[in-house]
Motif scaffolding. Structure first.
Motif, PDB file in Angstrom:
ATOM      1  N   ASP A  87       0.817  -1.208   0.000  1.00  0.00           N
ATOM      2  CA  ASP A  87       0.000   0.000   0.000  1.00  0.00           C
ATOM      3  C   ASP A  87       0.853   1.261   0.000  1.00  0.00           C
ATOM      4  N   THR A  88       1.906   1.258   0.795  1.00  0.00           N
ATOM      5  CA  THR A  88       2.787   2.421   0.859  1.00  0.00           C
ATOM      6  C   THR A  88       3.474   2.658  -0.476  1.00  0.00           C
ATOM      7  N   ILE A  99      -1.280  -5.246  -4.900  1.00  0.00           N
ATOM      8  CA  ILE A  99      -2.357  -6.065  -4.364  1.00  0.00           C
ATOM      9  C   ILE A  99      -2.661  -5.576  -2.946  1.00  0.00           C
ATOM     10  N   SER A 100      -3.941  -5.357  -2.674  1.00  0.00           N
ATOM     11  CA  SER A 100      -4.357  -4.877  -1.364  1.00  0.00           C
ATOM     12  C   SER A 100      -5.698  -5.522  -1.023  1.00  0.00           C
ATOM     13  N   TYR A 101      -6.451  -4.871  -0.123  1.00  0.00           N
ATOM     14  CA  TYR A 101      -7.734  -5.399   0.349  1.00  0.00           C
ATOM     15  C   TYR A 101      -8.682  -4.235   0.544  1.00  0.00           C
ATOM     16  N   GLN A 102      -9.959  -4.489   0.425  1.00  0.00           N
ATOM     17  CA  GLN A 102     -10.936  -3.410   0.578  1.00  0.00           C
ATOM     18  C   GLN A 102     -10.791  -2.734   1.930  1.00  0.00           C
ATOM     19  N   GLU A 103     -10.549  -3.532   2.975  1.00  0.00           N
ATOM     20  CA  GLU A 103     -10.428  -2.929   4.299  1.00  0.00           C
ATOM     21  C   GLU A 103      -9.261  -1.939   4.387  1.00  0.00           C
ATOM     22  N   SER A 104      -8.136  -2.279   3.735  1.00  0.00           N
ATOM     23  CA  SER A 104      -6.978  -1.392   3.755  1.00  0.00           C
ATOM     24  C   SER A 104      -7.218  -0.138   2.932  1.00  0.00           C
ATOM     25  N   SER A 117      -8.939   1.180  -5.876  1.00  0.00           N
ATOM     26  CA  SER A 117      -9.064  -0.217  -6.288  1.00  0.00           C
ATOM     27  C   SER A 117      -9.573  -0.268  -7.723  1.00  0.00           C
ATOM     28  N   ILE A 118      -8.881  -1.047  -8.576  1.00  0.00           N
ATOM     29  CA  ILE A 118      -9.258  -1.110  -9.996  1.00  0.00           C
ATOM     30  C   ILE A 118      -9.760  -2.489 -10.404  1.00  0.00           C
ATOM     31  N   ALA A 119      -9.772  -3.452  -9.484  1.00  0.00           N
ATOM     32  CA  ALA A 119     -10.356  -4.773  -9.777  1.00  0.00           C
ATOM     33  C   ALA A 119     -10.456  -5.579  -8.496  1.00  0.00           C
ATOM     34  N   ALA A 120     -11.523  -6.357  -8.389  1.00  0.00           N
ATOM     35  CA  ALA A 120     -11.652  -7.328  -7.305  1.00  0.00           C
ATOM     36  C   ALA A 120     -11.100  -8.657  -7.796  1.00  0.00           C
ATOM     37  N   TYR A 227     -16.921  -8.315   1.763  1.00  0.00           N
ATOM     38  CA  TYR A 227     -16.193  -7.281   1.041  1.00  0.00           C
ATOM     39  C   TYR A 227     -15.152  -7.904   0.115  1.00  0.00           C
ATOM     40  N   TYR A 228     -14.535  -7.065  -0.707  1.00  0.00           N
ATOM     41  CA  TYR A 228     -13.557  -7.543  -1.695  1.00  0.00           C
ATOM     42  C   TYR A 228     -12.183  -7.693  -1.064  1.00  0.00           C
ATOM     43  N   THR A 229     -11.679  -8.903  -1.119  1.00  0.00           N
ATOM     44  CA  THR A 229     -10.364  -9.159  -0.547  1.00  0.00           C
ATOM     45  C   THR A 229      -9.744 -10.377  -1.203  1.00  0.00           C
ATOM     46  N   PRO A 230      -8.707 -10.224  -2.010  1.00  0.00           N
ATOM     47  CA  PRO A 230      -7.936  -9.002  -2.252  1.00  0.00           C
ATOM     48  C   PRO A 230      -8.440  -8.227  -3.475  1.00  0.00           C
ATOM     49  N   VAL A 231      -7.796  -7.054  -3.678  1.00  0.00           N
ATOM     50  CA  VAL A 231      -8.082  -6.211  -4.836  1.00  0.00           C
ATOM     51  C   VAL A 231      -6.769  -5.774  -5.474  1.00  0.00           C
ATOM     52  N   ILE A 232      -6.864  -5.277  -6.709  1.00  0.00           N
ATOM     53  CA  ILE A 232      -5.709  -4.676  -7.383  1.00  0.00           C
ATOM     54  C   ILE A 232      -5.844  -3.168  -7.265  1.00  0.00           C
TER      55      ILE A 232
END
Length: 344
Positions: A87-88, A99-104, A117-120, A227-232
């Protein structure tokens, strides 16, 4: 699949000053010189993983190995996050995709961090609380009097309370024990009764080990937790600066995941070849389980819905996990997904 605690911890280290100063200092891509006058140059692009490679990432490796990125004019390098965290790196503009997560992403947006976020990658939440079958945790209320292997995030107790409330359980009767870096299998052999896992990796591994578990998927107890996890992810400046790059990357990446959906065994072979340290049996079994869940009931792979983003953010705000409500419409976009195949 990755230590669940990392999804929230990294973002707490990101300050607005870092984002303001780092953005624009380094382009996410550099152009290679063509080897001859007739061959177009490929654009160097990095995508940073959230954790060590696993079947969440198969579509990236497929797109890389099958030449989908090259066909899109890209030379994509898949890297691991290191201490900085995905994320950083993405929010600061040092790496264009991650790659991240909706919560982040939700927490980042509320803190003013420009992740988008550009894709689940997976359409529905496959995480939940897992326990060896001999612990007798068949329902959320059964968690009472048991020891939970925690990583120390406020979201854990909030999620646990939400699902226990549906079953008349009392979260205050759960003993939370910080397990640090210990994995599920180590923790449950050292006095822990249950932990939060992703079934698609740890649950499949438990099955292969002959260690059956009971799984309580959090999405089954609250729509807000599906929720979406992970996401791009990318960042706002990348979208503004070079939307064509984002479109090209996502077009090729979507092809990679679509291939993995249609060909789980072959896709697993590609991941195994690219990352030979992985356990082939685990990759094969995980891929078979996960491939139909990438797209699931969505009209196409990667699609995201505003109601999913708003539902989870509203839940977080109600649980006092967010300082202010999220503008869900700006946290994600479907703009860069390829047009759906009408022949499907």
């Amino acid at each position: 699949m990755r230590k669940l605690g990392t999804m929230l911890g990294t973002l707490l280290l990101v300050s607005a000053l870092l984002i303001m100063t780092a953005c624009g200092q380094k382009e996410g891509t550099t152009s290679q010189t063509a080897s001859n006058g007739s061959t177009p140059a490929l654009k160097d692009v990095q995508v940073v993983l959230d954790w060590t490679p696993n079947t969440n990432h198969t579509g990236l490796y497929v797109a890389q190995q099958m030449g989908y990125y090259k066909d899109a004019g890209l030379n994509v390098e898949i890297i691991q996050p290191g201490q900085s965290g995905a994320d950083t790196l993405v929010a600061s503009g040092k790496v264009p995709f991650g790659i991240s997560y909706q919560e982040s992403v939700t927490q980042a947006r509320v803190q003013g961090v420009p992740l988008v976020s550009i894709a689940a990658i997976i359409q529905h939440n496959t995480s939940g609380f897992a326990a060896p079958v001999d612990r007798g945790i068949k329902t959320p209320k059964d968690m009472e009097g048991k020891s939970y292997g925690a990583w120390g995030s406020p979201v854990e107790e909030a999620v646990m309370k939400s699902i226990m409330d549906t079953d008349g359980g009392d979260v205050s009767k759960v003993k939370s024990v910080n397990i640090g870096d210990a994995d599920y299998f180590t923790a449950v052999k050292k006095g822990i009764d249950f932990a939060w896992i992703y079934y698609g990796w740890t649950g499949i591994e438990a099955k292969l080990r002959g260690e059956p578990l009971d799984m309580l998927y959090v999405k089954d107890y609250s729509p807000s937790l599906d929720y979406y996890t992970p996401v791009i992810t990318t960042n706002e400046q990348q979208i503004q600066k070079d939307p064509e790059l984002v479109k090209a990357f996502m077009s090729a990446t979507a092809k990679g995941y679509e291939y993995a959906i249609a060909n789980p065994d072959k896709a697993a072979d590609i991941l195994i070849k690219a990352v030979p340290d992985l356990d082939p049996k685990l990759v094969k079994a995980s891929q078979e389980w996960l491939s139909p869940r990438y797209q699931d009931d969505a009209s196409q792979w990667g699609l995201q819905k505003e109601q999913v983003w708003k539902g989870y953010a509203d839940w977080m705000y109600k649980q006092k996990l967010l300082e202010q409500p999220l503008d869900a419409s700006k946290a994600f976009t479907n703009e860069f997904l390829p047009a759906p195949q009408t022949s499907k």
